[in-house]
Design a protein around this motif. Structure first.
Motif, short mmCIF file in Angstrom:
data_model
loop_
_atom_site.label_atom_id
_atom_site.label_comp_id
_atom_site.label_asym_id
_atom_site.label_seq_id
_atom_site.Cartn_x
_atom_site.Cartn_y
_atom_site.Cartn_z
N ALA A 1 0.44 -0.95 -0.16
CA ALA A 1 0.24 0.30 -0.17
C ALA A 1 0.97 1.34 -0.31
O ALA A 1 0.35 1.97 -0.86
N ILE A 2 1.88 0.71 0.54
CA ILE A 2 2.71 2.44 0.71
C ILE A 2 3.37 2.28 -0.51
O ILE A 2 3.84 4.07 -0.80
N ARG A 3 3.73 1.95 -1.39
CA ARG A 3 4.59 1.70 -2.77
C ARG A 3 3.63 1.34 -3.68
O ARG A 3 3.75 0.50 -4.37
N HIS A 4 2.06 1.56 -3.61
CA HIS A 4 1.05 2.04 -4.41
C HIS A 4 1.76 2.34 -5.73
O HIS A 4 2.58 2.54 -5.72
N ASN A 5 1.03 1.66 -6.84
CA ASN A 5 1.45 1.33 -8.49
C ASN A 5 2.86 1.75 -8.72
O ASN A 5 3.56 2.17 -9.69
N THR A 6 3.90 0.70 -7.46
CA THR A 6 5.24 0.77 -8.22
C THR A 6 5.61 -0.81 -8.60
O THR A 6 4.48 -1.68 -8.05
N ALA A 7 6.51 -1.36 -8.15
CA ALA A 7 7.21 -2.88 -8.55
C ALA A 7 7.03 -3.62 -7.62
O ALA A 7 6.51 -4.43 -7.12
N LEU A 8 7.25 -3.00 -7.16
CA LEU A 8 7.12 -3.69 -5.38
C LEU A 8 5.67 -4.01 -4.77
O LEU A 8 5.88 -5.10 -4.36
N ASP A 9 4.91 -3.22 -5.38
CA ASP A 9 3.25 -3.09 -5.13
C ASP A 9 2.59 -4.58 -5.96
O ASP A 9 2.18 -5.37 -6.01
N TYR A 10 3.54 -4.63 -7.05
CA TYR A 10 3.14 -5.21 -8.57
C TYR A 10 3.77 -6.65 -7.94
O TYR A 10 2.81 -7.88 -8.23
N ILE A 11 5.03 -6.69 -7.49
CA ILE A 11 5.69 -7.93 -6.84
C ILE A 11 4.83 -8.90 -5.80
O ILE A 11 4.40 -10.02 -5.55
N ALA A 12 4.34 -7.65 -4.92
CA ALA A 12 2.97 -8.25 -3.72
C ALA A 12 2.41 -9.21 -3.83
O ALA A 12 1.87 -9.82 -3.09
N VAL A 13 1.28 -8.26 -5.09
CA VAL A 13 0.23 -8.42 -5.23
C VAL A 13 -0.09 -10.21 -6.32
O VAL A 13 -0.58 -10.67 -5.49
N GLY A 14 1.68 -9.60 -6.66
CA GLY A 14 1.82 -11.28 -7.28
C GLY A 14 1.65 -12.42 -6.99
O GLY A 14 1.30 -13.46 -6.84
N ALA A 15 2.90 -12.05 -5.48
CA ALA A 15 2.87 -12.87 -4.19
C ALA A 15 1.75 -13.62 -4.09
O ALA A 15 1.43 -14.61 -3.49
N THR A 16 0.43 -12.83 -3.67
CA THR A 16 -0.75 -12.97 -3.08
C THR A 16 -1.59 -14.08 -3.92
O THR A 16 -1.93 -14.70 -3.31
N PHE A 17 -1.71 -13.84 -5.05
CA PHE A 17 -2.40 -14.19 -5.83
C PHE A 17 -1.66 -15.78 -6.01
O PHE A 17 -2.62 -16.56 -6.35
N SER A 18 -0.82 -15.46 -6.25
CA SER A 18 -0.11 -17.25 -6.08
C SER A 18 -0.16 -17.72 -5.18
O SER A 18 -0.46 -19.40 -5.02
N ALA A 19 0.35 -17.36 -3.78
CA ALA A 19 0.14 -18.42 -2.83
C ALA A 19 -1.65 -18.39 -2.38
O ALA A 19 -2.14 -19.76 -2.23
N GLN A 20 -2.36 -17.60 -2.36
CA GLN A 20 -3.88 -17.56 -2.99
C GLN A 20 -4.35 -19.16 -3.49
O GLN A 20 -5.44 -19.96 -4.23
#
Length: 307
Positions: free
Chosen positions: A121-140
């Protein structure tokens, strides 16, 4: 706050009683019985066994004796298949194992999920945000019944780094894979909820005011934004903890930890209705308890809930 606790307890007690009644009669109406097998017992032998366990009594009297035993002595009765053991003995053997790796999985899922969600959330719309969202979807997409055999295949069969099963007193080597398998999908859900909540809070007026006053960003995050961010997370954590305990069925099957999940499966296969009923009530009691704790924590975070 005390009145709020009393009101929640007054709801929890009848909820548990209704759960016991429903589960008891569902067991009674299930086909077959604990003493039926491919070779049927002689009627006289079956009658003696049922008399020994009180199964020859009317259902309402069996239910009354069962509830009285739980309330007065916390006694779930004898097991029908393990002749020398009671349901309490089985719970005392398996529940500490399940509680150990379930609690560790809960802590791991909470810490990793909240941290990942806040950073995204703090790094919204950055590469870190995209990596975190991708990791959560993969884990889900990897629930415990998928993650468990993958972990065994990789870390046990291929790499030989970790034991593929057992408990051995709860040593760390035997905890790693069960904890990973059980916490993966839960930390993904926690991360997604935290990220969405944090983004909403960071766009609130009081956060804009704090920034306009020149407060450091770390102070804004930790002192002003984090507490309201955690409110929807807390409402999820209560059911999530119970889900980790009930999810131990899969973990016990794959990793042979000796937890309570294995007994639950075996009791269903062996028609050991006493063990099934006792464990179902235990799971239901944990659900009510942690929902109550979640409500209390929620009321502490937001005083308006108390009213």
């Amino acid at each position: 706050m005390l009145n709020y606790v009393i009101r929640r307890l007054l709801v929890a007690v009848p909820t548990l009683l209704i759960l016991i009644i429903i589960c008891f009669y569902l067991m009674q109406t299930a086909p077959g019985g604990p003493f039926t097998s491919e070779r049927p017992l002689p009627p006289q032998v079956l009658a003696n066994i049922e008399a020994k366990y009180g199964l020859d009594q009317p259902h309402y009297k069996q239910l009354y004796n069962y509830v009285v035993g739980i309330v007065t002595q916390f006694d779930f009765g004898p097991s029908y298949q393990y002749k020398d053991r009671s349901v309490n003995d089985i719970i005392a053997q398996g529940f500490p194992v399940t509680l150990t790796y379930g609690f560790i999985s809960f802590v791991v899922a909470t810490i990793v999920g909240v941290s990942l969600g806040v950073v995204a959330a703090i790094r919204h719309n950055t590469a870190l945000d995209y990596i975190a969202v991708g990791a959560t979807f993969s884990a889900q997409a990897l629930p415990n019944f998928v993650m468990a055999p993958i972990l065994i295949y990789v870390f046990t069969l291929k790499l030989g780094l970790l034991p593929g099963g057992g408990w051995n007193g709860g040593q760390w080597q035997y905890l790693i894979m069960p904890v990973i398998a059980l916490s993966t999908s839960f930390f993904a859900s926690v991360a997604r909820i935290t990220r969405s909540s944090m983004l909403e809070v960071l766009n609130s007026n009081f956060i804009r005011t704090a920034r306009a006053k020149g407060l450091p960003e770390t102070t804004i995050i930790w002192r002003h934004a984090l507490k309201p961010t955690l409110m929807p997370v807390v409402s999820y954590l209560g059911p999530a903890f119970v889900g980790m305990i009930t999810g131990s069925v899969v973990i016990d099957i794959y990793f042979s930890t000796g937890g309570i999940g294995r007994f639950y499966v075996n009791s269903a296969l062996n028609r050991d209705y006493a063990v099934m009923l006792g464990l179902t009530i235990l799971y239901g009691g944990l659900t009510v308890l942690f929902n109550l704790l979640t409500d209390l924590l929620y009321a502490w975070l937001d005083p308006k809930i108390r009213y």
